[in-house]
Every structure is written in C-alpha cells, then in structure tokens.
Design a protein around this motif. Structure first.
Motif, PDB file in Angstrom:
ATOM      1  N   ILE A 182      12.759 -12.945  -6.236  1.00  0.00           N
ATOM      2  CA  ILE A 182      12.724 -14.282  -5.610  1.00  0.00           C
ATOM      3  C   ILE A 182      11.898 -14.228  -4.322  1.00  0.00           C
ATOM      4  CG2 ILE A 182      14.103 -16.119  -4.556  1.00  0.00           C
ATOM      5  CD1 ILE A 182      16.461 -15.219  -6.327  1.00  0.00           C
ATOM      6  N   ILE A 183      12.139 -13.179  -3.531  1.00  0.00           N
ATOM      7  CA  ILE A 183      11.422 -13.076  -2.259  1.00  0.00           C
ATOM      8  C   ILE A 183       9.909 -12.929  -2.491  1.00  0.00           C
ATOM      9  CG2 ILE A 183      11.099 -11.635  -0.210  1.00  0.00           C
ATOM     10  CD1 ILE A 183      14.072 -11.116  -0.231  1.00  0.00           C
ATOM     11  N   ILE A 225       8.646 -16.344  -3.143  1.00  0.00           N
ATOM     12  CA  ILE A 225       8.669 -17.191  -1.944  1.00  0.00           C
ATOM     13  C   ILE A 225       7.499 -16.836  -1.033  1.00  0.00           C
ATOM     14  CG2 ILE A 225       9.914 -17.662   0.217  1.00  0.00           C
ATOM     15  CD1 ILE A 225      12.542 -17.436  -1.340  1.00  0.00           C
ATOM     16  N   PHE A 226       7.309 -15.549  -0.786  1.00  0.00           N
ATOM     17  CA  PHE A 226       6.244 -15.154   0.136  1.00  0.00           C
ATOM     18  C   PHE A 226       4.856 -15.328  -0.476  1.00  0.00           C
ATOM     19  CE2 PHE A 226       9.371 -12.302   2.661  1.00  0.00           C
ATOM     20  CZ  PHE A 226       9.769 -13.407   3.393  1.00  0.00           C
ATOM     21  N   GLN A 231       4.318 -18.989   0.206  1.00  0.00           N
ATOM     22  CA  GLN A 231       4.275 -19.323   1.635  1.00  0.00           C
ATOM     23  C   GLN A 231       3.920 -18.064   2.428  1.00  0.00           C
ATOM     24  OE1 GLN A 231       5.640 -22.357   3.369  1.00  0.00           O
ATOM     25  NE2 GLN A 231       5.047 -23.238   1.422  1.00  0.00           N
ATOM     26  N   LEU A 291       5.073 -17.578   6.027  1.00  0.00           N
ATOM     27  CA  LEU A 291       6.505 -17.529   6.286  1.00  0.00           C
ATOM     28  C   LEU A 291       6.974 -16.104   6.574  1.00  0.00           C
ATOM     29  CD1 LEU A 291       8.826 -19.640   6.289  1.00  0.00           C
ATOM     30  CD2 LEU A 291       9.332 -18.953   3.954  1.00  0.00           C
ATOM     31  N   LEU A 294       8.778 -15.154   9.980  1.00  0.00           N
ATOM     32  CA  LEU A 294      10.177 -14.708   9.939  1.00  0.00           C
ATOM     33  C   LEU A 294      10.340 -13.350  10.606  1.00  0.00           C
ATOM     34  CD1 LEU A 294      11.545 -15.644   6.411  1.00  0.00           C
ATOM     35  CD2 LEU A 294      12.514 -16.278   8.611  1.00  0.00           C
ATOM     36  N   LEU A 299      12.564 -12.755  13.979  1.00  0.00           N
ATOM     37  CA  LEU A 299      13.806 -11.998  13.881  1.00  0.00           C
ATOM     38  C   LEU A 299      13.749 -10.626  14.538  1.00  0.00           C
ATOM     39  CD1 LEU A 299      14.671 -12.966  10.208  1.00  0.00           C
ATOM     40  CD2 LEU A 299      15.780 -13.823  12.251  1.00  0.00           C
ATOM     41  N   ILE A 328      14.358 -23.431   8.125  1.00  0.00           N
ATOM     42  CA  ILE A 328      14.932 -22.863   6.908  1.00  0.00           C
ATOM     43  C   ILE A 328      16.346 -23.396   6.735  1.00  0.00           C
ATOM     44  CG2 ILE A 328      15.719 -20.717   5.818  1.00  0.00           C
ATOM     45  CD1 ILE A 328      13.317 -19.364   7.125  1.00  0.00           C
ATOM     46  N   ASP A 356      22.091 -17.105   8.182  1.00  0.00           N
ATOM     47  CA  ASP A 356      22.061 -16.252   9.376  1.00  0.00           C
ATOM     48  C   ASP A 356      20.941 -15.228   9.297  1.00  0.00           C
ATOM     49  OD1 ASP A 356      23.969 -17.243  10.952  1.00  0.00           O
ATOM     50  OD2 ASP A 356      25.511 -15.732  10.497  1.00  0.00           O
ATOM     51  N   VAL A 357      20.853 -14.569   8.154  1.00  0.00           N
ATOM     52  CA  VAL A 357      19.823 -13.541   7.966  1.00  0.00           C
ATOM     53  C   VAL A 357      18.430 -14.129   8.196  1.00  0.00           C
ATOM     54  CG1 VAL A 357      18.713 -12.107   6.206  1.00  0.00           C
ATOM     55  CG2 VAL A 357      21.200 -12.097   6.437  1.00  0.00           C
ATOM     56  N   LEU A 358      18.258 -15.379   7.783  1.00  0.00           N
ATOM     57  CA  LEU A 358      16.944 -16.026   7.891  1.00  0.00           C
ATOM     58  C   LEU A 358      16.783 -16.793   9.198  1.00  0.00           C
ATOM     59  CD1 LEU A 358      16.681 -17.301   4.228  1.00  0.00           C
ATOM     60  CD2 LEU A 358      15.333 -15.477   5.279  1.00  0.00           C
ATOM     61  N   GLY A 359      17.809 -16.779  10.041  1.00  0.00           N
ATOM     62  CA  GLY A 359      17.738 -17.544  11.287  1.00  0.00           C
ATOM     63  C   GLY A 359      17.659 -19.038  11.026  1.00  0.00           C
ATOM     64  N   ARG A 380      10.608 -25.565   5.946  1.00  0.00           N
ATOM     65  CA  ARG A 380       9.554 -24.841   5.236  1.00  0.00           C
ATOM     66  C   ARG A 380      10.135 -24.210   3.974  1.00  0.00           C
ATOM     67  NH1 ARG A 380       7.021 -21.140   9.806  1.00  0.00           N
ATOM     68  NH2 ARG A 380       5.535 -20.600   8.165  1.00  0.00           N
ATOM     69  N   LEU A 381      11.422 -23.854   4.045  1.00  0.00           N
ATOM     70  CA  LEU A 381      12.075 -23.262   2.878  1.00  0.00           C
ATOM     71  C   LEU A 381      13.474 -23.850   2.731  1.00  0.00           C
ATOM     72  CD1 LEU A 381      12.393 -21.092   0.636  1.00  0.00           C
ATOM     73  CD2 LEU A 381      13.051 -19.473   2.429  1.00  0.00           C
ATOM     74  N   ILE A 436      16.830 -23.485   0.217  1.00  0.00           N
ATOM     75  CA  ILE A 436      17.476 -22.774  -0.883  1.00  0.00           C
ATOM     76  C   ILE A 436      18.765 -23.509  -1.232  1.00  0.00           C
ATOM     77  CG2 ILE A 436      18.492 -20.583  -1.634  1.00  0.00           C
ATOM     78  CD1 ILE A 436      16.663 -19.168   0.414  1.00  0.00           C
ATOM     79  N   ASP A 449       8.845 -27.953   2.173  1.00  0.00           N
ATOM     80  CA  ASP A 449       7.622 -27.334   1.664  1.00  0.00           C
ATOM     81  C   ASP A 449       7.894 -26.559   0.382  1.00  0.00           C
ATOM     82  OD1 ASP A 449       6.239 -28.327   3.785  1.00  0.00           O
ATOM     83  OD2 ASP A 449       6.342 -26.479   4.979  1.00  0.00           O
ATOM     84  N   LEU A 450       9.023 -25.866   0.353  1.00  0.00           N
ATOM     85  CA  LEU A 450       9.334 -25.022  -0.801  1.00  0.00           C
ATOM     86  C   LEU A 450      10.827 -25.138  -1.106  1.00  0.00           C
ATOM     87  CD1 LEU A 450       8.177 -22.850  -2.729  1.00  0.00           C
ATOM     88  CD2 LEU A 450       8.824 -21.137  -1.046  1.00  0.00           C
ATOM     89  N   VAL A 480      13.867 -23.793  -3.507  1.00  0.00           N
ATOM     90  CA  VAL A 480      14.302 -22.766  -4.448  1.00  0.00           C
ATOM     91  C   VAL A 480      15.713 -23.119  -4.904  1.00  0.00           C
ATOM     92  CG1 VAL A 480      14.771 -20.302  -4.770  1.00  0.00           C
ATOM     93  CG2 VAL A 480      12.933 -21.037  -3.219  1.00  0.00           C
ATOM     94  N   PHE A 513      16.445  -9.814   1.760  1.00  0.00           N
ATOM     95  CA  PHE A 513      15.737 -10.303   2.956  1.00  0.00           C
ATOM     96  C   PHE A 513      15.926  -9.335   4.112  1.00  0.00           C
ATOM     97  CE2 PHE A 513      15.296 -14.792   1.350  1.00  0.00           C
ATOM     98  CZ  PHE A 513      13.947 -14.916   1.623  1.00  0.00           C
TER      99      PHE A 513
END
Ligand SMILES: Cc1cc2nc3c(=O)[nH]c(=O)nc-3n(C[C@H](O)[C@H](O)[C@H](O)COP(=O)(O)OP(=O)(O)OC[C@H]3O[C@@H](n4cnc5c(N)ncnc54)[C@H](O)[C@@H]3O)c2cc1C
Ligand SMILES: Cc1cc2nc3c(=O)[nH]c(=O)nc-3n(C[C@H](O)[C@H](O)[C@H](O)COP(=O)(O)OP(=O)(O)OC[C@H]3O[C@@H](n4cnc5c(N)ncnc54)[C@H](O)[C@@H]3O)c2cc1C
Lengths: 291, 349
Positions: free
Chosen positions: A271-272, A275-276, A279, A282, A286, A290, B225, B247-250, B281-282, B284, B302-303, B305, B338
C-alpha cells in the motif's frame, strides 16, 4: 381565526418548528437516482427540539407560555401536535397555497408576519429557532426573522446562563469558530439553539391527551397578517432553482492492492509503495515533518 | 420566470469576498473564497474586492495586505473598536452600508458560524437571494451567478440563481474550494468606510471569550493526512488502530456518522455532509461503505485509500486505491510499515 390567548405575566415565547421528511428513511431510487419521498414519514426538524426544550425550561422557571409556530402544508399539523404532546402550550399553523415554493427570504417574511400578529396583545419576548434544518439546511431563517423584527440576534447558543426579566437582560453562551462567546443582550431576542445543548423531555400523559384534542390556530396568509402576497412563496423568493442533477461518477477505477498470499507486513508495504508512487512529494514531506 | 434586471440594480458591479477576521486571525475559508472570487471576476471582466472589518490594529492591517496577496484588486475597510469581537449588529450595519454605497453584483462569505450569522442578516436586510453551502460557483452566459449546492442528503445537486436582485449572495463551507497560492508582490486600492454606530448604540456586549482548549481539538478540515474508521471496525476499542495510524503519520483521525451516533467518537470527528469537509493530501478510510453523504465530504482529497472487506462497497467507486481486506489486520500492518519506512524517530512521536 383568533390569535391564541397570551399570558398576562411571565414570558411570551414562540418556537418556530419545521416539519421535515425523516432523513433516516429517505431512499434513493436505484435507477433514476432521485429521492423517493413517497411514504417517507415526517418528523419535527430534530434541531428544533433543542429550541423547544430550552423554551419550555424557561417557561417552567419564569412562568409564561410557549407557542409553537410552523409554516407548512395542512399535514404539518402533525408536527405541531407532537410539540403540544411534548409540553408546548399553544400551536399555530400558517398554511396557504401561496406560501408554496418559499425560499428563506419568503419563509422569514411569512414567519415574521405571523410573529407580529402573535405579539399584538402581549409582545413576544423570545423567539427560538433550531440551528438549521435537515432538508434545506441553510441556517438562514433565524437571522432572517431577527432582521425583519429587529430582534437581538443570538445564534448557535449552547446555554442560557441568566435571564433577568425585570431588566430584560439575557446572558448566553454562543459557539464561535475557535471558542465560545459569553454575550449579554436584551429582550426581545431571537435565539437559534445549538444541538446537544439539552435533552428533549418525554411528554406527560396529560400533555399527550391534551395534544390529541387541542384545537390548533390555523391561519391563511391574510389571517396571519400578510398584506402583500407578492412577498410570499415562489413570487417572493429571489432565489431560483434552475437545474437539478445527479453528481457524475469518477471515470477511473480504484487501483486495487492484491492481498492474496501476502503477509500483513507485505500488504502494508504494498500500500505504501502505491501511495508514494502516486504522491512522490508526500514521502519526503512526511520524513521531514516526523524526523 | 425571467424578468429584466430592474433599473436600480444595473449599476451593481464587481465581485466581493467578505474577509472573516476574528480575534486577529483571518479564517482560511476567506482565502479559499478569494481564489474562487478571482475566477468569477476574471470571467466577468470586473474587479475582485475584499471586505475587511475589524478594530484598528496590526492584525487588521496584515489582513488587508494579505487580501491583495490572495487576489483582491480593492479592499473595502471599516476599522472601529466596536468591530473587535464579532457581533451581529455592527457587522450587519457595516456590510449593508458598504453594499448600498458601492453596489457589488456578487458577494461571497464563508459558511462558518460567523458567516452564516452575518449572511442571513445582510441578505434579509438587502432583500436579496442567498444560496447556502455552495460547492461550485460559476457565471453563466447571461453573467448571472450559478451557485450549485447539494440537495437533500447530497444525492442530487441543484444550481440556484438570483436573477432579479443584487447582490447575488452565496456562502461556501471551509475546504470546499482549493486554497490559492498567495502572490506576496500584489497590492491594491484601499477604500475606507466609517461605522456609523457608537458602542452605546449596540445592545449586545461580549462579556467573555472562552477559547477552545487546543490540546485534543479536532482540526480535520485543515489536516494534510486523515485516517478514518466506520462501522466496519465493529467496536469502539478498535478505533485505537485508527488513532495509532493517524499518530504515526502526524495526521488527524475521524469517522463516519453512525460512529458518532453510537457515541464512540465526539461529533467534531465526523466527516461528511453533516460533519467536516476535508481536503487532505492523503485520506485513508477503513470499514467505511462510502455513502454519498460521506463521499461529498472527502472528494476534495488528493488521494483516497479505502480498506473494506466488501469488494462491491461504494467507496471503491471514488477511492483512488483500494484494499479488499480486514481493516483490523491492515491498519496495524500499515502503521508498522510506515514506521519502518519513515525512520525510527517517527516511532517515538
Ligand atoms: C435542498 C434544498 C436547498 C435549498 N437551498 C436554498 C438556498 O440555498 N437558499 C434559500 O434561500 N433557500 C433554499 N431552500 C429553500 C429553503 O429550504 C426554504 O426556504 C425553507 O422554507 C427554509 O429554509 P431551511 O429549511 O434552510 O431552514 P433553516 O434556515 O435551516 O432553518 C432554521 C430554523 O428556522 C425555523 N424554520 C425554518 N423553516 C420553517 C418553517 N417552514 N416553519 C417554521 N419554522 C421554520 C426552524 O426553527 C429551523 O430550525 C432550499 C430548499 C431545499 C429543499
Ligand atoms: C441527511 C443525512 C446526512 C448524513 N451525513 C453523513 C455524514 O456527514 N457523514 C457520514 O459518514 N455519513 C452520513 N450519513 C450516513 C450515511 O448515509 C451512511 O449511513 C454512513 O456513512 C455509513 O457509515 P459506515 O460506512 O461507517 O457504515 P456502514 O454503511 O455500515 O458500512 C460499514 C462498512 O464496513 C465494511 N466492513 C465490515 N467489516 C469490515 C472489516 N473487518 N474490515 C473492513 N471493512 C469492513 C462493510 O463492508 C461496510 O462497507 C448521512 C445520512 C443522511 C440521511
């Protein structure tokens, strides 16, 4: 028909309620994609119940009476009777073919006119409306009534903190974008009540019985006090609906991630990757945000 | 139905956007509207103006500058201490006076608590039409504003015009229109207006302003996100999987309406027609079927999932990517993946 009797002391409160189709039961025709309204039960606009409850609380505390007012077809009588069953004192239906097709400007005109007639003997202290309806959903009728009657306008009220009948002063909490305003204003005022601000009571058996027998006040446009019918209904509505259509479907199909024979970790990675790939910026953004 | 535009309205010209300045900050919906207003003004060959009401302050001056950056040619400005906090009376007075004096043909406002409160009063005072919560704005061949909005339940759209009155007014919810790129080199004309009202004439007073606690505040509308869960997650405890991935994706987390109705998450987490409109932008979506009322709130992403066990779920009709699998497995797998991909530091946060 005569106006309902008004109290000689206490608060004279009017709650505007709209009868709407029960959205939970609305179905869309699978072929024509139009709304199937036939047989859909009608309810009191759910947002209006918070207004009604708040009005009845004030009445219970300060005395006076709560009148419910509705503009709608003759069958809107059901909504008014339900409100009486919940504990409202009086009910007024304004109904006239010439009200048909009203937009919010024409609706606030008709309601404001009826409110003027209702306040002829004993002025109305507070007009309540819901925050918005679940069908038109514009939230424009409350402010429209307030402007026409020059009432102090208090929208999105979550609580009434104090009411001083002697001074005619009211303090309310109003939901603003980033916080809550505590506002002091004066009667007469118009309050639009926020959802979740209270819980509608169950009507007493006595109220239910009274509601079933009660005689409603039913007014035509003229009886409500309308002098110029050109300001009502379709003719009094500046907005014109030119076209109604279905939203178009998206052309591309969703790209599907295959899962057969994969471990969860592999599915996550797949999936990742997608996604990347779609985008590219992104991933960099990210990581930067982070780390 | 169509009559000639009455003589008194023929001089009405230019597009206006009300710039919502509250407690020193401009609501981003104003800039989104400025972007739309610019397109309408260019199509009509007229000016785009911003209306800035506020106290005399650095923040108000900054708002004026930015109004040009986001596309305005002109600013109509009213600076007065009575405009420091939003109150209906002085704002309605200032805006209706400005309209009557300078006569715009179109006026746009954000469909926020402030914008809806003000627009309803101004339109009624001016006796003109107001279209609520428009999702699309255009001008037709006859140069009339065509404002499109969802009708009942979002299943259909309708296009509303205000043919014989001016200005033609419309509100638009936050995040429905795209945020334009500011051009910091732009500037324009200023037109000053004075509020013909004293504080003593204003009945309503602001006793206090209680700002929302910023800690656990949902800011879905402006999140880059968003991860959301629906009834497919079955029990409230499983929403931990949604919040962990967010959380992981902020990012922010949200949900479909039945999740709010069940009391599993607070109302400000709801996404869709009667909740937040999002434009991340994303996005889910896990265990969400993709009803039209949900769709209209997320289409600006934008995207998209989607994770759903049912290959025939409606959400796959508008998602960009789909996974037919159990969300309870995929959500943690995705969060782990992720974390691996984005490096160790993300794990700590
Ligand atoms: C899908 C759809 C879209 C529409 N779009 C627009 C639009 O963009 N602009 C426009 O001007 N009109 C519009 N209309 C027309 C509008 O719905 C009607 O004018 C309606 O009579 C009142 O507006 P509302 O339902 O939005 O009420 P709101 O303004 O949302 O209602 C606020 C409160 O006013 C009171 N109230 C409203 N109507 C009545 C009533 N009939 N009797 C008693 N109390 C009432 C209730 O207390 C209610 O809670 C639309 C109608 C539909 C069905
Ligand atoms: C006037 C009106 C306004 C509305 N406003 C909104 C709104 O603002 N926002 C909103 O969201 N809804 C709104 N709704 C409700 C909307 O019509 C839908 O009922 C709602 O969106 C459905 O929520 P859901 O997808 O979570 O639940 P469901 O429709 O029950 O879907 C659950 C989904 O989860 C899938 N699933 C089950 N188990 C799993 C699993 N283990 N893993 C993955 N997937 C699984 C199922 O296949 C199904 O597709 C509104 C409705 C009306 C009438």
């Amino acid at each position: 028909m005569d106006a309902p009797e008004t109290p000689t002391d206490g608060l004279n409160i009017v709650v505007c309620i709209k009868q709407v189709p029960d959205s939970a039961q609305i179905r869309v025709h699978p072929v024509t994609n139009t709304i199937m309204r036939q047989g859909v039960p009608t309810i009191i606009n759910p947002y209006d119940l918070f207004a009604l409850e708040e009005a009845m609380r004030l009445r219970d505390q300060y005395g006076g009476q709560v009148t419910v007012l509705c503009m709608g077809p003759p069958m809107a009588e059901d909504a008014l009777r339900r409100a009486l069953g919940l504990g409202a004192d009086k009910a007024v239906l304004i109904t006239d073919r010439r009200f048909a097709g009203s937009d919010t400007l024409a609706t606030s005109f008709a309601l404001a006119t009826a409110l003027t007639r209702l306040g002829a003997d004993h002025p109305v202290d507070i007009v309540f409306t819901g925050k918005q309806t679940i069908d038109g959903d514009t939230a424009q009728v409350g402010p429209g009534i307030a402007s026409r009657l020059e009432l102090n306008q208090l929208t999105y009220v979550s609580a009434i903190d104090t009411l001083d009948q002697g001074k005619g002063e009211i303090v309310v909490r109003r939901r603003a974008e980033g916080g809550v305003q505590v506002l002091k204003s004066k009667l007469p005022c118009l309050i639009t009540m926020l959802e979740g601000s209270n819980e509608i009571r169950r009507g007493s058996v006595a109220d239910m019985l009274r509601a079933a027998r009660a005689e409603l006040t039913v007014w035509s446009a003229e009886e409500a006090g309308v002098e110029d019918v050109m300001m009502c209904g379709l003719r009094g509505s500046p907005t014109v609906v030119k076209r109604v259509f279905a939203p178009s479907a998206r052309d591309e199909q969703a790209e599907m991630v295959t899962v057969e024979g994969k471990q969860p970790a592999q599915i996550g990675d797949a999936i990742i990757d997608l996604i990347f790939a779609a985008q590219p910026k992104l991933e960099a953004d990210l990581s930067a945000a982070l780390n | 139905m169509k009559k000639e535009l009455p003589e008194k309205f023929r001089s009405y010209k230019h597009v206006w956007v009300f710039v919502e300045l509250e407690r020193g900050k401009v609501h981003p919906v104003s800039w989104e509207l400025m972007g739309e207003g610019r397109k309408l003004a260019d199509k009509l060959g007229v000016d785009l103006a911003g209306v800035v009401l506020g106290p005399k302050s650095d923040e108000t001056r900054q708002a004026i500058k930015e109004t040009y950056h986001y596309g305005a040619d002109v600013c109509y400005i009213c600076e007065d201490p009575a405009l420091a906090d939003y109150r209906n009376e002085p704002y309605t007075r200032a805006l209706t006076d400005l309209v009557n004096t300078h006569q715009p043909e179109i006026m746009l406002l954000g469909a926020t608590t402030l914008g809806r409160d003000l627009a309803g009063s101004v339109a009624t005072t001016l006796k003109t039409g107001l279209t609520a919560d428009s999702t699309e704005l255009d001008v037709d061949d006859e140069k009339s504003l065509a404002a499109t909005r969802p009708t009942f339940g979002g299943t259909l759209l309708c296009t509303i015009h205000t043919l014989n009155f001016r200005p033609q007014m419309a509100t638009v919810r936050p995040r429905v229109m795209a945020m334009p790129e500011p051009d910091r080199s732009r500037s324009g004309r200023m037109v000053w207006h004075s509020l013909k009202m004293d504080e003593a004439d204003i009945v309503t007073k602001v006793l206090e302003y209680v700002a929302d606690a910023t800690t656990d505040d949902a800011n879905l509308a402006y999140a880059d996100i968003v991860v959301a869960g629906g009834m497919g997650l079955r029990v409230p405890e499983n929403f931990r999987l949604v919040t962990r991935l967010a959380d992981v994706l902020g990012g922010e987390y949200g949900c479909s309406r039945p999740v709010v109705q069940k009391g599993w998450l607070p109302a400000d987490r709801q996404i869709g027609q009667t909740g937040n409109t999002i434009r991340p932008r994303l996005y889910i979506a896990a265990g969400i079927s993709g009803a039209i009322q949900h769709r209209v709130g997320v289409e600006g992403a934008d995207l998209i999932v989607a994770i759903n066990t049912d290959p025939a779920a409606k959400i796959f009709e508008f998602a960009h990517m789909g996974v037919v699998a159990d969300a309870l497995t995929v959500l943690p797998a995705l969060a782990d993946a992720f974390e691996r991909r984005l490096g160790r530091r993300a794990m700590a946060s």
